[in-house]
Scaffold this active site. Structure first.
Site, PDB file in Angstrom:
ATOM      1  N   ARG A  54      64.102 -23.623  21.796  1.00 43.39           N
ATOM      2  CA  ARG A  54      64.372 -23.715  20.362  1.00 43.39           C
ATOM      3  C   ARG A  54      65.403 -22.673  19.900  1.00 43.39           C
ATOM      4  NH1 ARG A  54      59.072 -24.681  16.936  1.00 43.39           N
ATOM      5  NH2 ARG A  54      60.136 -26.579  16.350  1.00 43.39           N
TER       6      ARG A  54
ATOM      7  N   GLU B 183      61.508 -18.524  16.794  1.00 45.79           N
ATOM      8  CA  GLU B 183      62.154 -18.198  18.065  1.00 45.79           C
ATOM      9  C   GLU B 183      63.614 -17.817  17.895  1.00 45.79           C
ATOM     10  OE1 GLU B 183      58.712 -20.980  18.808  1.00 45.79           O
ATOM     11  OE2 GLU B 183      60.471 -21.036  17.485  1.00 45.79           O
TER      12      GLU B 183
ATOM     13  N   LYS C  37      39.456 -21.636  10.183  1.00 46.73           N
ATOM     14  CA  LYS C  37      39.616 -22.092  11.561  1.00 46.73           C
ATOM     15  C   LYS C  37      38.297 -21.885  12.306  1.00 46.73           C
ATOM     16  CE  LYS C  37      42.688 -21.721  15.562  1.00 46.73           C
ATOM     17  NZ  LYS C  37      43.899 -21.090  16.141  1.00 46.73           N
TER      18      LYS C  37
END
Length: 589
Positions: free
Chosen positions: A360, A332, A244
């Site tokens: 969610r 979640e 990244k």
């Protein structure tokens, strides 16, 4: 080279030997734009070679390419007809920071939340199979943090039992926004380090044809593997190792800060020096620092976040009490029920989730928490309009979708001190679960770290007395209301306006509301959530039940998805800016 490319068909005219140079140009282009215009940086830099290889090998948009989350899709946007307008990224009336179906036919599936790509691509692949189409490719690009989510596992489980032309690209860089966590991350690390799994391959066990890991920055290898996989039947998974922030030293070395670094120096890569001006704190930091303060005296306090420790400032708790703070990954649903399990044992559990992501876990809130009256403390960061992240991230539905659930307290503090006080109140031991919502960004108070005062649940407060029109605000909308009222200069108008911070939309302060409805002929409600079913609706329900005939005007988010722009711009467009409130009061008077 980049200047000659408008669409992927232009890209395919180059020889493979030219592509490393294109990768460098594409990286430079992304860095130069984001340095000035801001946005998500590290994720897109990490997939430059992969993006080029995918569009080079596959016949997009006929072949369907689905990106997970969307943070990594800047290069994709630039190569698919949006290079000339990329500088408008995330700005009002500009292009979205995420893939968006209405923006381009190359954006096959809109995404802002994680772990949706495999399900979507599998649906597309099965649709092709049902239509008898055999020459279409279906590719899902998923990050290692996203593939650990329950939804991604559900999709893998289903896909492994289908004879579909599905390719999952696992972009493995060991970090989402914060470092990846969990057993799957440890498993992938072993694959990366050892070159092969020490145990049976988890993806092959799910009936995927697994290949890799391969270097995601080696274009020659990527092109070769993707070409080979085009001719492999059935579901397959290519494990790609990337870095990244690749190509910008600071972004590689400080991946958390350079996920979305704000403005920086494009030439050096350095972040701009922080202003020495003393500013009000971010609400997330008020939460994080207050939680540590409370946890020092209350050993039963626990903190939980689904993959947002830095964004929600749970990092303060993790540093101070690592054994009492948990990042459960992008999960979640698990976060909510895990919190409920802890709370059944007498612990005071603060589950901090962005408002948009709590959607969610709606079933878990109802079934696992509220139905059982388990006193989990939900701290909803990024409530209201969040600005440039746009429609996928605005936290504008929580008031409406939480207010209808029995046994749940719904609260919105108007400022930093009120947030501290409701956190203090919640950890003293409530009998019911509570949702505390607060916005993205900074508050208004410099002197916010004051002593604690317990807040009586369900009690609002009079901020200004009046006699004709009462403005009822919920949460930090009180600031806009105060600003609007300050614009009135005539004494008669000033005296006419009352302002009340209701604090709670559930339970409502019926004693205060009775006083208000008996005093004022006109009532205005102001909220930074949807009007349909929100705070204003709760006031109308009260008025109907008590048979009041007062005129009630609702100010809130209209019944539409709000796009991206600055928070100020979006508040103005949605009709809840201080300017809008001023004119609404003026009209009533």
């Amino acid at each position: 080279m980049l200047d000659t490319i408008t669409f992927p068909k232009d890209l395919r005219k180059f020889s493979p030997q030219d592509l490393p140079q294109l990768a460098q140009e594409l990286r430079d282009f992304i860095i130069n734009i984001v340095a000035v215009k801001e946005g998500h940086l590290g994720a897109s830099l990490g997939v430059v070679e992969l993006t080029i290889a995918l569009h080079y090998v596959f016949n997009t948009p006929e072949d369907l390419l689905v990106w997970d989350v969307g943070h990594q899709a800047y290069g994709h946007k630039i190569l698919t007809g949006r290079k000339e307008i990329f500088h408008t990224n995330r700005q009002l009336n500009g292009i979205s920071g995420f893939p968006k179906r209405t923006e381009s036919n190359f954006d096959t599936f809109g995404t802002g939340h994680s772990s949706t790509a495999i399900s979507a691509a599998l649906g597309m692949a099965i649709a092709s199979k049902l239509a008898g189409i055999t020459n279409k490719q279906h590719i899902a690009v998923v990050g290692d943090a996203s593939i650990a989510s329950g939804m991604a596992f559900e999709a893998l489980n289903h896909a492994g039992m289908t004879a579909t032309n599905l390719l999952v690209i696992l972009n493995d860089n060991a970090i989402g926004i914060d470092p990846s966590v969990g057993a799957l991350k440890e498993y992938l690390s072993k694959v990366t380090l050892d070159g092969a799994p020490e145990t049976d391959n988890i993806f092959e066990a799910l009936n995927f044809n697994y290949s890799g890991p391969v270097d995601g920055h080696d274009l020659e290898i990527l092109l070769s593997e993707l070409e080979r996989l085009k001719n492999v039947s059935g579901p397959k998974l290519l494990h790609v190792i990337t870095t990244k922030g690749k190509g910008l030293r600071q972004a590689e070395e400080n991946q958390v800060a350079y996920h979305a670094p704000g403005k920086f120096n494009a030439l050096t890569g350095d972040l701009h020096p922080k202003s020495k001006e003393v500013l009000p704190p971010k609400f997330q930091d008020v939460f994080g620092k207050t939680l540590v303060e409370l946890a020092r005296k209350n050993k039963n306090i626990i903190g939980i976040t689904p993959a947002m420790p830095s964004g929600s400032s749970l990092t303060y708790m993790m540093d101070a009490f690592p054994e009492r703070a948990f990042d459960v990954g992008i999960a979640e649903q698990h976060a909510v029920t895990f919190a409920a399990g802890l709370a059944t044992q007498g612990l005071h559990v603060f589950c901090t989730i962005y408002s948009t992501f709590l959607q969610r876990a709606y079933d878990q809130i109802i079934h696992d928490v509220c139905l059982q009256k388990i006193p989990v403390i939900f701290c909803l960061d990024r409530a209201g309009l969040v600005g440039e992240d746009g429609a996928t991230h605005h936290g504008i539905f929580d008031i409406a979708y939480l207010r209808c659930i029995p046994n749940l307290i719904v609260c919105a503090p108007r400022n930093e001190v009120e947030l501290r006080n409701i956190l203090y109140t919640a950890q003293k031991g409530l009998e019911l679960p509570i949702a505390i919502r607060y916005p993205r960004g900074r508050g208004t108070l410099i002197d916010w770290q004051q002593g604690f005062t317990e807040i009586e649940i369900g009690k609002g407060i009079e901020l200004k007395k009046g006699n004709k029109v009462a403005v009822l605000s919920f949460g930090t909308m009180a600031t806009n209301v105060v600003t609007a009222i300050e614009r009135f200069t005539e004494t008669s108008e000033k005296l006419a306006i009352g302002h009340y911070d209701m604090r709670f939309t559930k339970p409502l302060d019926e004693v205060l509301l009775t006083q208000i409805f008996n005093t004022y002929s006109e009532i205005i409600t102001v909220e930074d959530g949807v009007k349909a079913g929100g705070f204003g609706s709760s006031i109308l329900e009260f008025a109907s039940e008590k048979k009041y005939q007062n005129k009630v005007i609702l100010m809130g988010i209209p019944d539409t998805f709000i796009e991206h722009g600055t928070t100020d711009e979006l508040q103005e467009m949605s009709g809840i800016s201080s300017e809008n409130i001023y004119f609404q009061i003026k009209n009533v008077l």
